[in-house]
Design an enzyme around this catalytic site. Sequence first.
Site, PDB file in Angstrom:
ATOM      1  N   GLY A 285       2.179  -6.671   0.431  1.00 57.39           N
ATOM      2  CA  GLY A 285       1.670  -5.720  -0.289  1.00 57.39           C
ATOM      3  C   GLY A 285       0.509  -6.207  -2.215  1.00 57.39           C
ATOM      4  O   GLY A 285       0.599  -7.457  -1.586  1.00 57.39           O
ATOM      5  N   GLU A 286       1.278  -5.615  -2.755  1.00 57.70           N
ATOM      6  CA  GLU A 286       0.092  -5.849  -4.576  1.00 57.70           C
ATOM      7  C   GLU A 286      -1.355  -6.130  -4.041  1.00 57.70           C
ATOM      8  O   GLU A 286      -1.879  -6.904  -5.265  1.00 57.70           O
ATOM      9  CB  GLU A 286       1.660  -7.069  -4.454  1.00 57.70           C
ATOM     10  N   ALA A 287      -2.168  -6.070  -2.856  1.00 58.67           N
ATOM     11  CA  ALA A 287      -3.485  -6.409  -2.705  1.00 58.67           C
ATOM     12  C   ALA A 287      -3.402  -8.064  -2.690  1.00 58.67           C
ATOM     13  O   ALA A 287      -4.349  -8.787  -2.466  1.00 58.67           O
ATOM     14  CB  ALA A 287      -4.272  -6.054  -4.445  1.00 58.67           C
TER      15      ALA A 287
END
Length: 348
Positions: free
Chosen positions: A315-317
């Site tokens: 996640g987190e980009a």
Amino acid sequence: MSIEWIQGACAVPDARVQAAALARQEQLTKPPGALGRLEQLAVQFAAWQRNEQPTVQRIWIAVYAADHGVAAEGVSMFPQAVTGEMVRNFARGGAAIAVLARELGARLEVVNLGVVNDPGELSRVRRAWIAPACANICEQAAMTPAQLRDALAAGAESIAQARTCGTQLFVGGEMGIGNSTAAAALSCALLSQFPQAMAGAGTGLDAEGIAHKATVITRALAVHADAATPLERLRRLGGFEIAALVGAYIAAAQAGIPVLVDGFISTAAALVAVHLNPGVREWLLFGHRSQERGHAALLRALEAEPLLQLDLRLGEASGAAVAIPLLRTACALHNGMATFAEAGVSDA
């Protein structure tokens, strides 16, 4: 502020520039199609930017952080306090996406929508506080209508800021213990999928943990079985950061800013955005295929072919950020290669 803005018209890529960029590709010193998808990406960015020589230099990455009431059901390997701790880590530059943003020269915006372990005011974090956490979806709706409105607006605010910088690419990310459960439940409701097909390892659950997660999702879906619209499903089964991503994606498409979508949770938000405003789809590019179990079904629903498959599930980009050098390479080849005429090379 109402939420009627989410149905506003999206920008339209420039067909004339797209045709000109495609014509240039056909004249570059290579066999037609020899650079595969890199050619398609360059043409796509040309149409998006209305520029026959596109670049991907000004990048805005926004990471939305929020906690989830469903974390009380034991659906994560990590305690809920981690969300707030990671907000601090983002601000200090120690998280994966912070490292990637520095390497890319990208602007990193961290947005605190509400975490149980609140780090307070931080110099590099935008505080768009809604509540310490959304509600437990096994018991009630994740958000009130007002909370949903505020979360959507928080995402749109990122795009308003990004526009002032001439942003050429937007990437959205998320952080929230329990949010893969919310995203899986939301995906089940949108795709009529069984929880067993959408519940994945998340932060590292074993087979027993994944089975428990599927049971929790089943309970949540039963509680909200009468949610009939995509917006109501988002309100009941989503979360603050998922709704912020939805708002950002819609606002980006309306502003004509391309979006590089990250993994499972971000793609669930993208599916909601497209359901709410179909014009959004034309502005979405997908960075990678996550290791998370349900991601493939979401990608199929969006008819999306991601750029990378590296078994990521952070996640987190982060996965989308890893794909950005490919986009830059595609544009550099398109702009920098000689045509047959320029190089004095015989065409086929």
